[in-house]
Design a protein around this motif. Sequence first.
Motif, PDB file in Angstrom:
ATOM      1  N   GLU A 246       9.918   1.524 -12.489  1.00 40.42           N
ATOM      2  CA  GLU A 246      10.960   1.589 -13.519  1.00 40.42           C
ATOM      3  C   GLU A 246      11.316   3.063 -13.756  1.00 40.42           C
ATOM      4  O   GLU A 246      10.887   3.649 -14.733  1.00 40.42           O
ATOM      5  N   PRO A 247      12.124   3.647 -12.833  1.00 39.40           N
ATOM      6  CA  PRO A 247      12.442   5.072 -12.998  1.00 39.40           C
ATOM      7  C   PRO A 247      13.149   5.380 -14.318  1.00 39.40           C
ATOM      8  O   PRO A 247      12.937   6.421 -14.901  1.00 39.40           O
ATOM      9  N   ASN A 248      14.006   4.484 -14.769  1.00 40.61           N
ATOM     10  CA  ASN A 248      14.639   4.616 -16.093  1.00 40.61           C
ATOM     11  C   ASN A 248      14.344   3.321 -16.844  1.00 40.61           C
ATOM     12  O   ASN A 248      14.083   2.296 -16.222  1.00 40.61           O
ATOM     13  N   PRO A 249      14.460   3.310 -18.192  1.00 43.86           N
ATOM     14  CA  PRO A 249      14.183   2.065 -18.914  1.00 43.86           C
ATOM     15  C   PRO A 249      15.041   0.905 -18.401  1.00 43.86           C
ATOM     16  O   PRO A 249      16.259   1.059 -18.221  1.00 43.86           O
ATOM     17  N   TYR A 250      14.401  -0.217 -18.128  1.00 42.45           N
ATOM     18  CA  TYR A 250      15.062  -1.465 -17.671  1.00 42.45           C
ATOM     19  C   TYR A 250      15.752  -1.327 -16.329  1.00 42.45           C
ATOM     20  O   TYR A 250      16.492  -2.194 -15.933  1.00 42.45           O
ATOM     21  N   PHE A 251      15.531  -0.202 -15.639  1.00 39.45           N
ATOM     22  CA  PHE A 251      16.162   0.004 -14.338  1.00 39.45           C
ATOM     23  C   PHE A 251      15.093  -0.350 -13.302  1.00 39.45           C
ATOM     24  O   PHE A 251      14.503   0.519 -12.674  1.00 39.45           O
ATOM     25  N   TYR A 252      14.806  -1.649 -13.181  1.00 40.20           N
ATOM     26  CA  TYR A 252      13.670  -2.079 -12.349  1.00 40.20           C
ATOM     27  C   TYR A 252      14.023  -2.017 -10.866  1.00 40.20           C
ATOM     28  O   TYR A 252      15.120  -2.403 -10.467  1.00 40.20           O
ATOM     29  N   GLN A 253      13.027  -1.546 -10.073  1.00 45.38           N
ATOM     30  CA  GLN A 253      13.213  -1.513  -8.621  1.00 45.38           C
ATOM     31  C   GLN A 253      11.933  -1.991  -7.957  1.00 45.38           C
ATOM     32  O   GLN A 253      10.865  -1.953  -8.551  1.00 45.38           O
ATOM     33  N   ASN A 254      12.078  -2.444  -6.698  1.00 47.48           N
ATOM     34  CA  ASN A 254      10.909  -2.882  -5.943  1.00 47.48           C
ATOM     35  C   ASN A 254      11.199  -2.546  -4.487  1.00 47.48           C
ATOM     36  O   ASN A 254      11.957  -3.253  -3.822  1.00 47.48           O
ATOM     37  N   LEU A 255      10.619  -1.450  -4.017  1.00 47.26           N
ATOM     38  CA  LEU A 255      10.977  -0.928  -2.701  1.00 47.26           C
ATOM     39  C   LEU A 255      10.597  -1.902  -1.585  1.00 47.26           C
ATOM     40  O   LEU A 255      11.359  -2.109  -0.639  1.00 47.26           O
ATOM     41  N   GLY A 256       9.406  -2.517  -1.716  1.00 42.58           N
ATOM     42  CA  GLY A 256       8.969  -3.462  -0.680  1.00 42.58           C
ATOM     43  C   GLY A 256       9.985  -4.575  -0.474  1.00 42.58           C
ATOM     44  O   GLY A 256      10.394  -4.891   0.652  1.00 42.58           O
ATOM     45  N   GLU A 257      10.441  -5.178  -1.609  1.00 41.64           N
ATOM     46  CA  GLU A 257      11.419  -6.268  -1.507  1.00 41.64           C
ATOM     47  C   GLU A 257      12.746  -5.765  -0.955  1.00 41.64           C
ATOM     48  O   GLU A 257      13.391  -6.428  -0.151  1.00 41.64           O
ATOM     49  N   ALA A 258      13.157  -4.583  -1.410  1.00 41.08           N
ATOM     50  CA  ALA A 258      14.457  -4.059  -0.971  1.00 41.08           C
ATOM     51  C   ALA A 258      14.462  -3.865   0.544  1.00 41.08           C
ATOM     52  O   ALA A 258      15.401  -4.262   1.237  1.00 41.08           O
ATOM     53  N   GLU A 259      13.377  -3.263   1.081  1.00 42.76           N
ATOM     54  CA  GLU A 259      13.301  -3.032   2.534  1.00 42.76           C
ATOM     55  C   GLU A 259      13.256  -4.367   3.287  1.00 42.76           C
ATOM     56  O   GLU A 259      13.877  -4.519   4.333  1.00 42.76           O
ATOM     57  N   TYR A 260      12.521  -5.333   2.734  1.00 35.00           N
ATOM     58  CA  TYR A 260      12.381  -6.648   3.395  1.00 35.00           C
ATOM     59  C   TYR A 260      13.744  -7.351   3.452  1.00 35.00           C
ATOM     60  O   TYR A 260      14.158  -7.885   4.490  1.00 35.00           O
ATOM     61  N   VAL A 261      14.460  -7.329   2.333  1.00 37.39           N
ATOM     62  CA  VAL A 261      15.773  -7.987   2.272  1.00 37.39           C
ATOM     63  C   VAL A 261      16.713  -7.378   3.307  1.00 37.39           C
ATOM     64  O   VAL A 261      17.391  -8.083   4.062  1.00 37.39           O
ATOM     65  N   VAL A 262      16.727  -6.033   3.357  1.00 40.94           N
ATOM     66  CA  VAL A 262      17.638  -5.368   4.292  1.00 40.94           C
ATOM     67  C   VAL A 262      17.216  -5.672   5.728  1.00 40.94           C
ATOM     68  O   VAL A 262      18.060  -5.879   6.607  1.00 40.94           O
ATOM     69  N   ALA A 263      15.891  -5.717   5.968  1.00 39.39           N
ATOM     70  CA  ALA A 263      15.419  -6.032   7.326  1.00 39.39           C
ATOM     71  C   ALA A 263      15.885  -7.422   7.744  1.00 39.39           C
ATOM     72  O   ALA A 263      16.352  -7.629   8.876  1.00 39.39           O
ATOM     73  N   LEU A 264      15.797  -8.396   6.835  1.00 39.15           N
ATOM     74  CA  LEU A 264      16.251  -9.755   7.190  1.00 39.15           C
ATOM     75  C   LEU A 264      17.764  -9.759   7.425  1.00 39.15           C
ATOM     76  O   LEU A 264      18.267 -10.403   8.349  1.00 39.15           O
ATOM     77  N   PHE A 265      18.482  -9.002   6.613  1.00 43.30           N
ATOM     78  CA  PHE A 265      19.945  -8.924   6.794  1.00 43.30           C
ATOM     79  C   PHE A 265      20.275  -8.370   8.186  1.00 43.30           C
ATOM     80  O   PHE A 265      21.120  -8.892   8.908  1.00 43.30           O
ATOM     81  N   MET A 266      19.567  -7.296   8.565  1.00 47.07           N
ATOM     82  CA  MET A 266      19.832  -6.681   9.872  1.00 47.07           C
ATOM     83  C   MET A 266      19.469  -7.645  10.995  1.00 47.07           C
ATOM     84  O   MET A 266      20.192  -7.757  11.981  1.00 47.07           O
ATOM     85  N   TYR A 267      18.364  -8.364  10.817  1.00 40.68           N
ATOM     86  CA  TYR A 267      17.937  -9.347  11.830  1.00 40.68           C
ATOM     87  C   TYR A 267      19.031 -10.401  12.034  1.00 40.68           C
ATOM     88  O   TYR A 267      19.414 -10.728  13.160  1.00 40.68           O
ATOM     89  N   MET A 268      19.578 -10.898  10.909  1.00 42.64           N
ATOM     90  CA  MET A 268      20.613 -11.939  11.010  1.00 42.64           C
ATOM     91  C   MET A 268      21.867 -11.389  11.707  1.00 42.64           C
ATOM     92  O   MET A 268      22.467 -12.058  12.550  1.00 42.64           O
ATOM     93  N   CYS A 269      22.229 -10.156  11.367  1.00 46.66           N
ATOM     94  CA  CYS A 269      23.427  -9.576  11.994  1.00 46.66           C
ATOM     95  C   CYS A 269      23.218  -9.362  13.488  1.00 46.66           C
ATOM     96  O   CYS A 269      24.127  -9.578  14.293  1.00 46.66           O
TER      97      CYS A 269
END
Length: 1484
Positions: free
Chosen positions: A1192-1215
């Motif tokens: 949470e770099p800023n209040p309520y600005f939630y991030q999750n790097l593992g999920e973000a990388e995984y989502v993008v990897a699946l997107f690239m795989y599909m493309c």
Amino acid sequence: MAAPAQPKKIVAPTVSQINAEFVTQLACKYWAPHIKKKSPFDIKVIEDIYEKEIVKSRFAIRKIMLLEFSQYLENYLWMNYSPEVSSKAYLMSICCMVNEKFRENVPAWETFKKKPDHFPFFFKCILKAALAETDVEFSLHEQTVLLLFLDHCFNSLEVDLIRSQVQQLISLPMWMGLQPARLELELKKTPKLRKFWNLIKKNDEKMDPEAREQSFQERRFLSQLIQKFISVLKSVPLSEPVTMDKVHYCERFIELMIDLEALLPTRRWFNTILDDSHLLVHCYLSNLVHREEDGHLFSQLLDMLKFYTGFEINDQTGNALTENEMTTIHYDRITSLQRAAFAHFPELYDFALSNVAEVDTRESLVKFFGPLSSNTLHQVASYLCLLPTLPKNEDTTFDKEFLLELLVSRHERRISQIQQLNQMPLYPTEKIIWDENIVPTEYYSGEGCLALPKLNLQFLTLHDYLLRNFNLFRLESTYEIRQDIEDSVSRMKPWQSEYGGVVFGGWARMAQPIVAFTVVEVAKPNIGENWPTRVRADVTINLNVRDHIKDEWEGLRKHDVCFLVTVRPTKPYGTKFDRRRPFIEQIGLVYVRGCEIQGMLDDKGRVIEDGPEPRPNLRGESRTFRVFLDPNQYQQDMTNTIQNGAEDVYETFNIIMRRKPKENNFKAVLETIRNLMNTDCVVPDWLHDIILGYGDPSSAHYSKMPNQIATLDFNDTFLSIEHLKTSFPGHNVKVTVDDPALQIPPFRITFPVRSGKGKKRKDADGEDEDTEEAKTLIVEPHVIPNRGPYPYNQPKRNTIQFTHTQIEAIRAGMQPGLTMVVGPPGTGKTDVAVQIISNIYHNFPEQRTLIVTHSNQALNQLFEKIMALDIDERHLLRLGHGEEELETEKDFSRYGRVNYVLARRIELLEEVKRLQKSLGVPGDASYTCETAGYFFLYQVMSRWEEYISKVKNKGNMLPDVTEVSTFFPFHEYFANAPQPIFKGRNYEEDMEIAEGCFRHIKKIFTQLEEFRASELLRSGLDRSKYLLVKEAKIIAMTCTHAALKRHDLVKLGFKYDNILMEEAAQILEIETFIPLLLQNPQDGFSRLKRWIMIGDHHQLPPVIKNMAFQKYSNMEQSLFTRFVRVGVPTVDLDAQGRARASLCNLYNWRYKNLGNLPHVQLLPEFSTANAGLLYDFQLINVEDFQGVGESEPNPYFYQNLGEAEYVVALFMYMCLLGYPADKISILTTYNGQKHLIRDIINRRCGSNPLIGRPNKVTTVDRFQGQQNDYILLSLVRTRAVGHLRDVRRLVVAMSRARLGLYIFARVSLFQNCFELTPAFSQLTARPLHLHIIPTEPFPTSRKNGERPSHEVQIIKNMPQMANFVYNMYMHLIQTTHHYHQTLLQLPPAMVEEGEEVQSQETELETEEETNPAQADLSSLTDATSSQESSASQTESTPNQTGASSSPEAIPTTSDITATVAGPVTVPAEANASQAVIPAPEETK
């Protein structure tokens, strides 16, 4: 109205903390849903948890959150509750859980409804506990918890189980608690009540003593509770320390009183009890009110309670009291006091003989009554039945201060509510904007109470309804304004210059320094007012900025709101701003005032008006705006300057700030609400009670409306007679013609209409009479008259085969009354809306329909579908600024319609010219609409009448077919139509064609007659007003536009008969209400006949940014949702055609029997599997990456790097498999994650032609109302479920995908959540690791659910997936490389482009061999560091899908490796030199 200083944000426990908790261990042993072998019920567990976990931690929210989340209430407490095991700990535990559910905004009573047997006993125990001696049995903190529980009960009257218990506390018998003299007085006032009172007495005598004692206890409960509260209140000292438990108890008690007073069912009898207890007098004289810090919120709540106790309503009838009636009540009170004084107290003769106006102020009342002794005051009060009679020779036990306040506060004159409102400035000033008590800033946890109005189910009167909405809307917009001012002004970086002035070190897009400011006009006040009618000023600024920003400033329209700010910074040049420290002192902000733009001035100093004419080009960069200031505020400021010698605010402004137009409508909406409160806003009688939440909720349904219509023309709704028969299951359909060839649409249907009263009449057997007749529909096919010989004369037709529920919705919408359609995702809400509009248009051509939606996007979708139906486009009009986005060449805005009319007029006059020429008539008939009218009358009509007389049936002679064609006078005119015009088969057919031709000609002249007004009205504005008021039959706007422009529309005399609202569950309550009143009533009645609302309350509600207003005040409840809660009948659409059946199962449990349309099973796209993926939906578990889950770099600005990388990897795989990138959207539940994913996409595959960009990367909330084939969803949170716990958000998230949904989440967290169980139990039934089939190309022929012939690969975690995609990409590059090499053997002419490509490829190869370390995956650390930067990144939706195929677009190797490699170790084989790329751990 204010709130206390807000608590700091509650940090949710992490999964590991949850698992380590004692509570969790107990849950796993006794009640966790996923545990198969549970230990038997043990009462000691409840005692232990209560003592050790709850009481010991002083009711810490964190502990209670854990318990509630573990399903303690559902699976342990209530399941095992019975009178035998009931104990203090048991009761308190249940109350804590219910209160926590309300705090979290999740349904609280479901568990009790499933097992209601012991609830009455439980409720009686709560009542007993609430009155228990403090500190002996229950501590004050515990009693505060009980008060909160009771408050929730009183606010849940729509739940039958609760209502049955609560009603006994607040019905007429509670008047037993009144003192006898007061009871007599009240019964005398309303004779009807005495009858009821005697009945109650009789019934009591029949009861057995125990039951009577029990019911007496219940009736006296609230009176005793008030007495108990007064004793607690009196124990608060004036200056010594006081425990906060006492303060919180008092605050919660007043909150309970306010809630009881603000609902008619509870107020009706309770108000008298409250008045008789003199609670307000006790409170205002208490020490707590005078304690500066602790008593602040208490006194604000007290003011609210005072407001509601004196509310302008008759408690018994529920009717609103007028100003005159309120004055009469006030005069009656004073005169009865004067009579008592005259008869019994000679010392008050002066008072008794004065006129009312002289003695009804506080000062004069104190003057007359102050000198009297306590005993005399007590006697006066007892004559008025306010206190019990004072026995002879005894002194009163009350303080003199109390007795005096009692008499004075009861008889003083009050300002009327509407007067107070009219004197209020509408713009917030710096005093309100930064007052933490009025506008809570910090995260609102839901713990304390606030002095804010609540929007619940019911309202006292329309005035109360509008006032609560007015206050909340004002405070919510103030919260947003504060954020905007802080953002813009701090970007300007105001510092103190060397000479003590202001210097701006930065710049802001939305704010500019003011060069000059002068007030140019202060108009005289209206009679009876003390503020000017208007105040105008000129603001000059220097627009030395980029062109697009300059355009934005110059584009400020009339009525846009800006803010004038004065800053006097004390910090020297170059001081850094710290966002964590208070804003005002850092910036040196002194004043904020609102203003409204009138327009920009031209070089001659005149205001440039909005209109179709192009704006003049102004030279230079200096621009002056004429603005309106708030007259009320100006008057207050000037009074302050003159009386107190304060400085003139209007000489000091140095910044002007504008806001985004979409968010800047608050002033107009507030003004509209205030105007509505000042007019007799006439809501149609059939809606009045429903809007306030009373009476029979189904009373406005068409079946109960007195003016139900028997025969309706369904036009093109049905595609065939079979479609019609299936649309009315259980009805007997009688067609008026027997020949099947003639049974073709359009159909007129006659329904059996029965008046509301007839329904109750039954015959001897108890059966409804003539049920057969009630089920019979008479269907009459009819032919649309021929419209002319040209192909474009054919009407457009509906092609959708509506389901029977959709037909019911269409039928209800065509009938008068209120129609509510609940449309789950993909059920064709828009199609139903458009068909209703079309059918009303054809059935009632003289009526006008208003279409209101929440967003411009929805309005555009509606308009595009309306244009595909048989509706004449000259009758369509679109108001507001969204028409720019309409994807059609046609312009439906006001000026677009004016231009259309002018162009159409010229076209039609050309046609008249052609007709004139074909008939050989001399002269210039086509000069104007008027001359064309004469030409039609004297030349065309005469020829037609002559023709008819020739070809008409002459007596009994058979008509001759050839005559029809021979005598036809317009052959030459129709020479350009498809020939032959006349078929010559039979007389009827040819005659119909001839009449069709004449209808075509006649329509030209009727249109010209309508367009005559545009010849007389010369300005574009007048013409557009004429169109709006006279010509348009279907007028569309957003709810915001309606609220903004109500005043103008009413002034123009705008009229309409029907309203259709789309997305109704996303519109704020007040913005739904205003469109009902965009017209003035005729003779005191509204002409509104139909109100159709289409929405889905199971999806997300309106957006409220401030948590306190959203949770505490329930401001996010739309009118649609409230109607559903009250029980208004709805038509629930029950067949979806958007998603695969399997995907639909993830959310259809939330709706009444939602099924699938046949095509979802039949069409190949739904039956084929998703290529390269084993499942059509999957929940993929993502563990911590490098030891980090959510951040949470800023209040309520939630991030999750593992999920973000995984989502993008699946997107690239599909493309890479061949999926089109624009068919994939990436959604997430938090803004922070959205920015992180966009960042990673830009780094990994931003401009890569092999991959491209997804259609959208956005949040679930933003994507509501949209859809795509494949959705990749990241749920981000790993510590607490967060706002996905709102089932409505889950429904939206699950229902966006048509063919594939892949969810990335921490499974252990989400599977335990009770509210999400129905969806997550299906998701967790499938493997939690991603199953892919890399060798299966897109598209595949494999059927969904079949075992694949290719090998399935299981991906265990994100690094493995990123690694895999990297290798896949490299392989693809190499195969492309070989392909280019084979091209080299071809003749040179064929491979000019190829050579270039190849040379680049070779460069890639060599570069890769020489420098494998360039593939260093530093991009990961980039992405991590970018979390901070992306926080402030501006929104931008990537929309380039794919990329150019030019040679330059081929990426370099370093790009490729940094692009596709995830945060992983790349295998050595991928590199020629065998060098291993360091893993992220090493690089760190």
